[in-house]
Scaffold this motif. Structure first.
Motif, PDB file in Angstrom:
ATOM      1  N   VAL A   1      32.030  45.268  42.007  1.00 11.01           N
ATOM      2  CA  VAL A   1      31.951  43.993  42.708  1.00 11.01           C
ATOM      3  C   VAL A   1      33.354  43.427  42.846  1.00 11.01           C
ATOM      4  O   VAL A   1      34.132  43.413  41.887  1.00 11.01           O
ATOM      5  N   SER A   2      33.702  42.996  44.039  1.00 14.73           N
ATOM      6  CA  SER A   2      35.032  42.445  44.262  1.00 14.73           C
ATOM      7  C   SER A   2      35.244  41.213  43.381  1.00 14.73           C
ATOM      8  O   SER A   2      34.427  40.297  43.381  1.00 14.73           O
ATOM      9  N   SER A   3      36.332  41.207  42.643  1.00 13.57           N
ATOM     10  CA  SER A   3      36.612  40.097  41.753  1.00 13.57           C
ATOM     11  C   SER A   3      36.961  38.842  42.539  1.00 13.57           C
ATOM     12  O   SER A   3      37.704  38.906  43.530  1.00 13.57           O
ATOM     13  N   PRO A   4      36.460  37.689  42.127  1.00 14.67           N
ATOM     14  CA  PRO A   4      36.850  36.435  42.785  1.00 14.67           C
ATOM     15  C   PRO A   4      38.170  35.885  42.272  1.00 14.67           C
ATOM     16  O   PRO A   4      38.518  34.742  42.567  1.00 14.67           O
ATOM     17  N   SER A   5      38.899  36.701  41.509  1.00 19.70           N
ATOM     18  CA  SER A   5      40.199  36.311  40.948  1.00 19.70           C
ATOM     19  C   SER A   5      40.104  35.037  40.114  1.00 19.70           C
ATOM     20  O   SER A   5      40.771  34.029  40.398  1.00 19.70           O
ATOM     21  N   PRO A   6      39.292  35.087  39.064  1.00 21.29           N
ATOM     22  CA  PRO A   6      39.115  33.886  38.233  1.00 21.29           C
ATOM     23  C   PRO A   6      40.318  33.618  37.350  1.00 21.29           C
ATOM     24  O   PRO A   6      41.118  34.502  37.048  1.00 21.29           O
ATOM     25  N   THR A   7      40.433  32.373  36.924  1.00 25.95           N
ATOM     26  CA  THR A   7      41.383  31.975  35.897  1.00 25.95           C
ATOM     27  C   THR A   7      40.687  32.064  34.547  1.00 25.95           C
ATOM     28  O   THR A   7      39.472  31.881  34.460  1.00 25.95           O
ATOM     29  N   ALA A   8      41.427  32.382  33.490  1.00 24.68           N
ATOM     30  CA  ALA A   8      40.837  32.490  32.155  1.00 24.68           C
ATOM     31  C   ALA A   8      40.018  31.245  31.833  1.00 24.68           C
ATOM     32  O   ALA A   8      40.475  30.122  32.016  1.00 24.68           O
TER      33      ALA A   8
END
Length: 222
Positions: free
Chosen positions: A23-30
């Motif tokens: 699944v394409s990552s939504p580029s989350p922040t920690a």
């Protein structure tokens, strides 16, 4: 601060072999809540194995036609690799900032319906200062007209794959109605789901005193 959608990602897969999908990552922040949505052909005949960082929130199958599964995790996420025993599916992911890391998904509901264009996301427990996420899926290559009071986050599909659309809206009051409906451009067996996300800082009444909770176990009286 109320929980809010930081970013969204997703895509469609239709291949003749293979049962793994990243699944394409939504580029989350920690510290972000990460939600993954999988809408797939095959319904009850499909098995999904999520990566270690994800937990199943809800799943519903409309017989062997289609199914929808929702997963949650807290960033950082080591892997977005899901194993799924079907080759035609649509996926999407959301990164949600300022969610309660101890108990982010406060409630959820999911239901399927026979072929049609009207898709219902059923009502679920409402909370103050939360985030409402409504997801609609249909076994057709089409697009959705979503609820007028919600923001579209994703609407995607292609030939041979079901279409999934995701919408969000801030929740101000515990009395807010969480039931929503969307209209698909083409008829098909369909599934709708509702997720209510708690914010990292929220005001609640406990023992007659308002307390401000920070979502990390701390609290202060206000």
């Amino acid at each position: 601060m109320a929980a809010w959608v930081r970013s969204v990602n997703g895509g469609v897969r239709s291949q003749g072999s293979g049962t793994e999908v990243t699944v394409s990552s939504p580029s989350p922040t920690a510290g972000d809540l990460v939600l993954c949505f999988l809408l797939f052909n095959g319904g009850t005949g499909v098995t999904i194995t999520p990566p270690a960082d994800f937990t199943l929130v809800a799943r519903d199958d409309s017989g062997t036609a289609i199914g929808m599964a929702l997963y949650e995790g807290i960033a950082p996420i080591a892997s977005f690799l899901f194993t799924i025993t079907d080759e035609d599916f649509t996926v999407a992911s959301l990164a949600i900032a300022d969610a309660d890391q101890l108990d982010a998904v406060r409630s959820s509901a999911i239901e399927d319906a026979a072929s049609g264009t009207s898709v219902m996301a059923p009502g679920s427990l409402s909370i103050e200062n939360g985030l409402l996420i409504s997801t609609f899926g249909v076994d057709a290559n089409t697009s959705f007209t979503g609820p007028s009071d919600m923001t579209e986050q994703r609407d995607s599909g292609q030939v041979g794959n079901p279409t999934v659309a995701i919408y969000s809206r801030p929740m101000l009051l515990a009395s807010d109605d969480t039931t929503r409906a969307a209209v698909a451009g083409a008829a098909g067996v369909n599934i709708g789901s509702t997720i209510v996300v708690a914010s990292s800082r929220r005001v609640r009444e406990e023992f007659g005193v308002s307390m401000l909770l920070d979502g990390m176990g701390g609290e202060s009286f206000v």
